[in-house]
Scaffold this active site. Structure first.
Site, mmCIF file in Angstrom:
data_model
loop_
_atom_site.group_PDB
_atom_site.id
_atom_site.type_symbol
_atom_site.label_atom_id
_atom_site.label_comp_id
_atom_site.label_asym_id
_atom_site.label_seq_id
_atom_site.Cartn_x
_atom_site.Cartn_y
_atom_site.Cartn_z
ATOM 1 N N GLU A 1 49.721 45.068 40.389
ATOM 2 C CA GLU A 1 50.612 44.061 39.796
ATOM 3 C C GLU A 1 50.542 44.158 38.277
ATOM 4 O OE1 GLU A 1 49.930 39.976 40.889
ATOM 5 O OE2 GLU A 1 49.523 40.501 42.974
ATOM 6 N N GLU B 1 44.045 39.163 46.120
ATOM 7 C CA GLU B 1 43.084 38.675 45.121
ATOM 8 C C GLU B 1 41.990 37.795 45.737
ATOM 9 O OE1 GLU B 1 45.357 36.955 41.885
ATOM 10 O OE2 GLU B 1 45.810 38.943 41.085
ATOM 11 N N CYS C 1 31.024 24.619 52.724
ATOM 12 C CA CYS C 1 31.138 23.849 53.969
ATOM 13 C C CYS C 1 29.876 24.059 54.802
ATOM 14 C CB CYS C 1 32.383 24.296 54.736
ATOM 15 S SG CYS C 1 32.184 25.897 55.536
#
Ligand code: GAL
Length: 677
Positions: free
Chosen positions: A308, A153, A160
Site C-alpha cells: 500500500e 496489518e 481477555c
C-alpha cells in the site's frame, strides 16, 4: 527470485474494494477500462469482505466475488486474494463476544471499527479457518489469483480471560517452574514474588506497570499469539494448495510485534508505506523510508512488495498534503530501488462514504482519468513496464549491517533510565543509516536471533544496543576478531536477553573488544551544553545522552568538551584480533556522525552504488547493474557522472554533466561498447 511465480512481473495496482459498488455494475465495468489506462496489472481483493462473504453464520456467498475476479481476469488483471480476518461481521460479534478484544483497562468495547479482534479466541480462529478453507477451495486455481494477502496489518494485544490463560501457558512453557520466572523477572523487589501461576496476569495500567522483564516477555507473547494466528490462517489456505504463497502487509515503525519473528511465518514480506512528504525535510523522509524498505527486505533477506501507498495524500495525518509533482514517481521507484517487486496503492477508487472517503485513491469521486493523480499513477505503471529488465536483479549485496532488534527496542522503551520514554531508538538507528544512504552505500538489517550471520559484512553498526540477546556479544566479538569493523554506541550491552543487567560492567562481554567500559550515563536537558571534540579540534554538539567511559586502553579519537567529564573519551577506536571496534559514547549531531564515519570509512573500502559525488538530498541505490539515482530536493541539482549511462525510463543517453530535476529520479544503466559506437 520472484515472489509471485504465477505472475513474475512488477505488480502495479492496489486495494480494490468492489464490495462498495455491487449496486453499480457500470462503475465495476468502468474500473477495468480505467485499470488498463493506468497500466494496473494486479489488485488486492476481499480485504474486509467478511460481511459480504458470509452474511449469516454458515451461509457463504461467493457469487459476487466470482464475478469480480472473473471480470478482472477477462481484463488481464491479476489478484492478491485477501482473507477477511481484518474485520469480523456484526453477527459474529453479537453471537460470540469473545471474538472482541479486551483493552489494557480490561474493558471489552462493543462491535465496530476493525483490527480489534482477539487473536486467541478459539471461536475466531475456527471461523477464520473455515472461511480461509472455503476461499482456498474456491479460488486456489483461479488463473487470476497469484498470492494470499493474509488479513490486514496485524496489530494489537488483548487482555481477555482467554489471553490471560494463554499468557500463563506461554510462560509455563518458557520458564518451566515459577521459581525460574521469579528469578528472571527479579520479583524479589517490591514483594512481587508469585507463589501460584494463577496470580500471574498480563501487565498493564490496571495491574503491574513497571516490571520491565515482564513487559518484554509480554511483547514476545503477543508476537507469539500473532504468529500462531497467522499460522492458523496460512495452514488453512495452504492445506488446499501449498503452491500459492502468502503475505501479510506490515507497517512503518511498528512496535507491537517482532517483525523478524513474524516474517518467519509468511512466505513474502509486504508493507504499507505512507511517508509524510512535504511536511518538513523531504531528504529526512527519504532516508527514513529508505531505511524501512531496507528493513523489510532484510526481514526475509529477499525482495518484498510495496502493498500500500497513497497516490496523492492520506486522510489521517494532522495535515494531509498532496504529493508535489514528481514525488509520486520518485517515492514509488524508491521502493523498487530497495528491492520491491511492486508498487500498490490504497485504494483503487474512493468510496462515497464512511471512514476513508477522502483518502487519496487512483480514481477520485469524479471518476476521471484526465487528472493529475491518475496520470501520475499511469506514469508509474509505464515506468514499471520499462523496468522489466531489472525485475530479476536483486538489491546489491550489502557490506554494512545495522543491528535492529525489536526486543532491544522494547527493552529501551520500557527501561526507566536516561531520557524516560524518549530514548528515540528508531531515530538513532536512522541517523546512522542515513550516513550510509547519503554516500550511496547499501545496508542490511539483522536482529540478534541465533540465525544472524555477520560473517559476510565489513562493517557492523550497533546503535543503542541496550540488550544483548542470546549471547549476541559473542558474535560481535568473533566478527571483530576475524577482521570486521564494529561501531557501537552509548547505552549498549546493558542488559541480557531477560532484561537483567550485566554484572561486571558494560557493554557486557565486550569491554576488552572496545578497550573501554561504560561507567555512567548522563542525560542532558535541551539547554545543557556538551560537545564532542575531535583530535583535530573540530567540535560537534552533543545532546540527550552521554556515557562517561572508563578508559581501558582504546585509542581516543575525540573527547568531551564540557562539564565535569570534559577531556574524557567520547569516541574511541580499539584494535582487537584482526579487526577494529569504535565506541561512540554520546549522541552527537549529524555532522559529528559524518566526521566519525569519514574516519571509519577511510580504513575500509566499501562499494558505493555510484562512483560520483552525491549532492545533499541525492542518493543512489543499485539493483544488479542498474543505479536508481534519486533527488529528494525540490530543486534541480547538478552532478558529474564518471561513465556514460542511459536512463531506462526515457531511453536517453545521460550527459556526464547531469542535471537531475527536483524530486527527480533516473534509472541508469551503463552503456555497452556497442551503444557507445
Ligand atoms: C492502511 C490500511 C488501509 C487503509 C490505509 C489508509 O494502514 O491497511 O486499509 O486504511 O491505511 O492510509
Amino acid at each position: 527470485m520472484t515472489l509471485t511465480p504465477r505472475y513474475p512481473v512488477f505488480l502495479h495496482g492496489g486495494d480494490y474494494n468492489p464490495d462498495q459498488w455491487l449496486d453499480r455494475p457500470d462503475i465495476l465495468e468502468k474500473d477495468i477500462e480505467l485499470m488498463h489506462e493506468a497500466h494496473v496489472n494486479c489488485v488486492s481483493v476481499g480485504i474486509f469482505s467478511w460481511a459480504r462473504l458470509e452474511p449469516e453464520e454458515g451461509v457463504y456467498d461467493f457469487a459476487w466475488l466470482d464475478e469480480v475476479i472473473d471480470r478482472l481476469w477477462k481484463g488481464g488483471i491479476h489478484v492478491c486474494l485477501a482473507t477477511p480476518s481484518g474485520a469480523r461481521p456484526a453477527w459474529m460479534a453479537q453471537k460470540y463476544p469473545e471474538v472482541l478484544r479486551v483493552d489494557e483497562n480490561l474493558h471489552r468495547p462493543r462491535f465496530g471499527e476493525r483490527h480489534n479482534h482477539c487473536l486467541t479466541s478459539p471461536v475466531y480462529r475456527e471461523k477464520v479457518r473455515q472461511m480461509n478453507t472455503r476461499l482456498a477451495q474456491h479460488y486456489h486455481d483461479h488463473p487470476a489469483v497469484i498470492l494470499w494477502h493474509l488479513s490486514n496489518e496485524y496489530s494489537g494485544d488483548c487482555r481477555c480471560p482467554l489471553c490471560q490463560d494463554a499468557w500463563r501457558a506461554w510462560l509455563k512453557e518458557k520458564y518451566g517452574d515459577l521459581e525460574s520466572l521469579n528469578s528472571r523477572w527479579w520479583t524479589s523487589f517490591w514483594s512481587q514474588r508469585y507463589t501460584d501461576w494463577s496470580q500471574v496476569e498480563a501487565p498493564g495500567p490496571m495491574g503491574e506497570k513497571s516490571n520491565t522483564s515482564m513487559w518484554v516477555d509480554w511483547r514476545r507473547f503477543c508476537t507469539h499469539q500473532c504468529r500462531t494466528f497467522i499460522r492458523n490462517e496460512k495452514e488453512a489456505v495452504q492445506a488446499v494448495d501449498p503452491t500459492l504463497k502468502t503475505t501479510a502487509n506490515l507497517m512503518y515503525r511498528f512496535w507491537d510485534y517482532d517483525y523478524f519473528s513474524l516474517a518467519e511465518e509468511i512466505d513474502v514480506v509486504s508493507w504499507d508505506a505512507y511517508p509524510g512528504w512535504h511536511s518538513g525535510d523531504d531528504t529526512h523522509t527519504g532516508a527514513d523510508f529508505a531505511m524501512q524498505h531496507d528493513l523489510m527486505r532484510s526481514l526475509k533477506k529477499q525482495p518484498f512488495l510495496l502493498m500500500e501507498s497513497t497516490p496523492s495524500k492520506v486522510n489521517w495525518k494532522p495535515v494531509n498534503k498532496l504529493k508535489r509533482p514528481g514525488m509520486h514517481l520518485l517515492s514509488s521507484l524508491q521502493a523498487v530501488a530497495h528491492g520491491s517487486q511492486s508498487v500498490m496503492y490504497f485504494q483503487w477508487r474512493k468510496g462515497r462514504g464512511a471512514a476513508e472517503m477522502f483518502h487519496g485513491a487512483v480514481v477520485d469521486h469524479d471518476g476521471r482519468s484526465d487528472v493529475r493523480v491518475f496520470q501520475d499513477v499511469r506514469q508509474v505503471g509505464l515506468a514499471l513496464e520499462k523496468l522489466a529488465p531489472v525485475y530479476d536483479s536483486p538489491r546489491e549485496d550489502a557490506q554494512v549491517c545495522i543491528i535492529f532488534d525489536w526486543n532491544n527496542w522494547w527493552a529501551i522503551d520500557y527501561a526507566q533510565t536516561g531520557h524516560n520514554k524518549k530514548m528515540k531508538y528508531n531515530e538513532t538507528v536512522l541517523m546512522h543509516y542515513r550516513q550510509m544512504w547519503e554516500r550511496g552505500i547499501a545496508v542490511d538489517f539483522q536482529d540478534m536471533r541465533g540465525v544472524t550471520d555477520l560473517s559476510g559484512y565489513k562493517l557492523v553498526i550497533c546503535p543503542m544496543l541496550f540488550m544483548f540477546r542470546e549471547g549476541f556479544e559473542q558474535k560481535l566479538r568473533t566478527f571483530v576478531e576475524q577482521g570486521g569493523t564494529l561501531v557501537m554506541t552509548y547505552d549498549s550491552g546493558v542488559v541480557d536477553g531477560d532484561d537483567l543487567a550485566f554484572l561486571g560492567g558494560r557493554p557486557g562481554g565486550l569491554m576488552d573488544v572496545l578497550g573501554m567500559r561504560g561507567a555512567e550515563l548522563d542525560a542532558l536537558f535541551p539547554d545543557d551544553r556538551q560537545a564532542m571534540v575531535m583530535n583535530n579540534g573540530r567540535r560537534f554538539p552533543v545532546t540527550e545522552l552521554c556515557e562517561i567511559p572508563e578508559h581501558l586502553g582504546a585509542e581516543v579519537l575525540a573527547t568531551y568538551g564540557h562539564d565535569f567529564y570534559a577531556g574524557m573519551p567520547c569516541l574511541t577506536r580499539n584494535r582487537f584480533g584482526k579487526g577494529t571496534a569504535y565506541y561512540l559514547a554520546a549522541k552527537v549531531n549529524a555532522d559529528g556522525l559524518d566526521a566519525m564515519y569519514q574516519e571509519v570509512l577511510n580504513h575500509l573500502s566499501l562499494d558505493r552504488a555510484l562512483d560520483a559525488a552525491l549532492p545533499r538530498g541525492v542518493t543512489a541505490s543499485r539493483r544488479g547493474d542498474t543505479v536508481f539515482l534519486q533527488n529528494y530536493n525540490p530543486q534541480p541539482v547538478r552532478m558529474r557522472l564518471t561513465k556514460d549511462y542511459t536512463d531506462l525510463l526515457t531511453g536517453s543517453v545521460q550527459p556526464r554533466k547531469l542535471i537531475l530535476p527536483g524530486f527527480g529520479v533516473m534509472v541508469l544503466t551503463e552503456m555497452t561498447k556497442d551503444q557507445e559506437e
